[in-house]
Design a protein around this motif. Structure first.
Motif, PDB file in Angstrom:
ATOM      1  N   MET A 114      -9.581  -4.188   1.604  1.00 29.25           N
ATOM      2  CA  MET A 114      -9.075  -5.067   0.557  1.00 29.25           C
ATOM      3  C   MET A 114      -9.455  -6.518   0.822  1.00 29.25           C
ATOM      4  N   PHE A 151       0.802  -1.216   0.000  1.00 28.02           N
ATOM      5  CA  PHE A 151       0.000   0.000   0.000  1.00 28.02           C
ATOM      6  C   PHE A 151       0.837   1.270   0.000  1.00 28.02           C
ATOM      7  N   GLY A 209      -5.823  -0.360  -1.155  1.00 28.38           N
ATOM      8  CA  GLY A 209      -5.727  -1.790  -1.415  1.00 28.38           C
ATOM      9  C   GLY A 209      -6.730  -2.266  -2.443  1.00 28.38           C
ATOM     10  N   LEU A 241      -6.341  -2.296   4.771  1.00 26.93           N
ATOM     11  CA  LEU A 241      -6.167  -3.745   4.752  1.00 26.93           C
ATOM     12  C   LEU A 241      -7.519  -4.445   4.846  1.00 26.93           C
ATOM     13  N   TYR A 284       0.636  -9.404   0.854  1.00 24.01           N
ATOM     14  CA  TYR A 284       0.163  -8.071   1.182  1.00 24.01           C
ATOM     15  C   TYR A 284       0.533  -7.846   2.646  1.00 24.01           C
TER      16      TYR A 284
END
Length: 367
Positions: A312, A251, A273, A309, A296
Motif C-alpha cells: 500500500m 486491513f 491495502g 502495508l 493506517y
C-alpha cells in the motif's frame, strides 16, 4: 481510528443547555473571501509520517494532563525524525481546548500545543493539527456526545473554534494543514458533512488564506467507500484553492483497525491495502485533487500484514499521496498498549516491527 474505545462515540440523543457567550469580534468575521483563480497542478514530493497521540486521549473532559491525557514529547519527534518519518498528525480534543461554545480557547492547552508545534518547527517537521472529535462534542464530561446538527450544536460552532485556532497557529511555518474534523460519520440527513465543512472553510479563510485545509471523508473517512459516501466533497469551494482530502484505511474485515480475529479470518491478503485505498486515489486523480491517507496501521504481532502495508505504501508513494501511520506517542505504552502502536520501547532503543517497512517510504515518488 475506530477502535473499541471509540464505540462510546455513537450518538445518544439528549437535551442539553448551551451557555451563551454573546457575540465576539471573532464571530462577526463571517465574510466569504473572494475566490482566486485555481493554480496549475503542482508535482511535489511530500513526507510520510505518523500520528503522535495523547492529547486526544480519554473521555473525561477536560481531564487531568498526565493522568487522563498528555502531549507527545520532543523525544518522540527526535525518534521519528531519525527514521525519516517527518510528517506528524497531532490529534487533540475540542472540549479541552474550548470549554464553552463560541468561548475563548483554553490558553494553557493552546500553549502546550504551541510548544509541541514549535519543537517540530525547529526540527523542520510539518504538523497536521487534527481536531479528533468524529463530528461530535460532549457537554457532560464525556459520558454522551452530541452530533453536529443536533441539539443546538451547529456548523458555525465548529467554524468559530477553527477561526480561533487559525489565528493562533497561522504564523508557524510548519503547519502542513488544518485537519478540521477526524472521521465524521452517520451525520443527520439535514446536516450533511459536506455543508458543515464548507462553513468551516469560509471561517478559516476569513483569517488565514495560506494554510491548507484538510477535509476528512464521511463514513469514518473510508478510502474503500470514498466514492459512495464522500464524492460530494469535490464540490467544496476554497477561495484559496488549498484543500487536501483525507481518507483512512485498515486491513481487517470491518476496516475498524481492531483486528479482532486471525489474519485468515479477517480475509486479509498482500493486496488488501492497495485494493481498499485505490478508490480514493483514483478519485483524486480523476478530479485533480490533493490527498492524504491520515490513518493506517497493522498489528505488530502478525508479520503477515507487513507485505500488505508495504504494498500500500509503495502504491501511495508512486501516486504522490502521503500518509501518516496510526499511531505513536508515549501514552500508548504507558496506559493503553495497542498492537498497532509504533512507539519504540526500552527507552527509545527498540523499534516496533512495522518501522522496518515505514522507514522505506518516507517521501512520495517524484515521478
Amino acid at each position: 481510528m475506530r477502535s473499541i474505545i471509540y464505540l462510546l462515540f455513537f450518538f445518544c440523543p439528549f437535551s442539553v443547555a448551551f451557555a451563551s457567550c454573546g457575540d465576539s469580534d471573532d464571530i462577526k468575521e463571517n465574510k466569504k473571501p473572494e475566490p482566486i483563480p485555481a493554480p496549475e497542478p503542482e508535482i511535489a514530493i511530500e513526507n510520510f509520517g505518523v500520528n503522535l497521540s495523547g492529547a486526544e486521549f480519554s473521555y473525561v473532559y477536560p481531564g487531568v494532563d498526565g493522568t487522563h491525557y498528555g502531549y507527545p514529547t520532543t523525544k518522540c519527534l527526535d525518534y521519528f525524525n531519525s527514521k525519516g518519518l517527518k510528517l506528524i498528525r497531532f490529534p487533540f480534543r475540542w472540549e479541552r481546548i474550548q470549554h464553552d461554545l463560541n468561548g475563548d480557547l483554553v490558553q494553557t492547552e493552546i500553549n502546550k500545543m504551541k510548544n509541541f508545534v514549535k519543537a517540530a518547527e525547529d526540527r523542520d517537521m510539518p504538523i497536521i493539527l487534527d481536531l479528533h472529535n468524529f463530528a461530535r462534542r460532549s457537554f457532560d464530561g464525556g459520558s454522551t456526545f452530541v452530533r453536529i446538527g443536533d441539539n443546538g450544536l451547529t456548523a458555525d460552532h465548529l467554524g468559530y473554534v477553527w477561526l480561533k485556532l487559525a489565528k493562533e497557529f497561522k504564523s508557524y511555518t510548519n503547519i502542513w494543514g488544518y485537519d478540521i474534523m477526524n472521521e465524521p460519520y452517520s451525520m443527520a440527513s439535514t446536516t450533511q458533512w459536506r455543508d458543515i465543512a464548507q462553513v468551516v472553510i469560509y471561517k478559516i479563510r476569513s483569517v488565514d488564506t495560506e494554510t491548507p485545509i484538510i477535509i476528512s471523508g464521511d463514513r469514518y473517512s473510508s478510502s474503500e467507500h470514498w466514492v459512495q459516501f464522500s464524492d460530494n466533497l469535490r464540490t467544496l469551494i476554497d477561495p484559496s484553492n488549498k484543500l487536501i482530502f483525507q481518507a483512512h484505511i485498515y486491513f481487517d474485515k470491518d476496516s475498524s483497525g481492531t483486528y479482532k480475529n486471525s489474519f485468515e479470518d479477517e480475509g486479509a491478503t498482500d493486496q488488501t491495502g492497495v485494493d481498499r485505498v485505490k478508490p480514493f486515489v483514483e478519485w483524486l486523480k480523476k478530479y485533480n485533487k490533493k490527498g492524504l491517507v491520515g490513518e493506517y496501521g497493522v498489528p505488530s504481532n502478525e508479520p503477515r500484514y507487513l507485505p500488505a502495508l508495504e504494498n500500500m505504501l509503495k502504491y501511495l508513494s508512486e501516486n504522490g499521496v502521503p500518509g501518516t501511520y496510526w499511531s505513536a506517542g508515549p501514552r500508548w505504552n504507558e496506559s493503553a498498549p495497542h498492537t498497532l502502536s509504533v512507539q519504540p520501547t526500552e527507552n527509545y532503543t527498540k523499534d516496533k516491527p512495522q518501522i522496518a517497512v515505514l522507514r522505506k517510504y518516507t517521501k512520495t515518488d517524484s515521478k
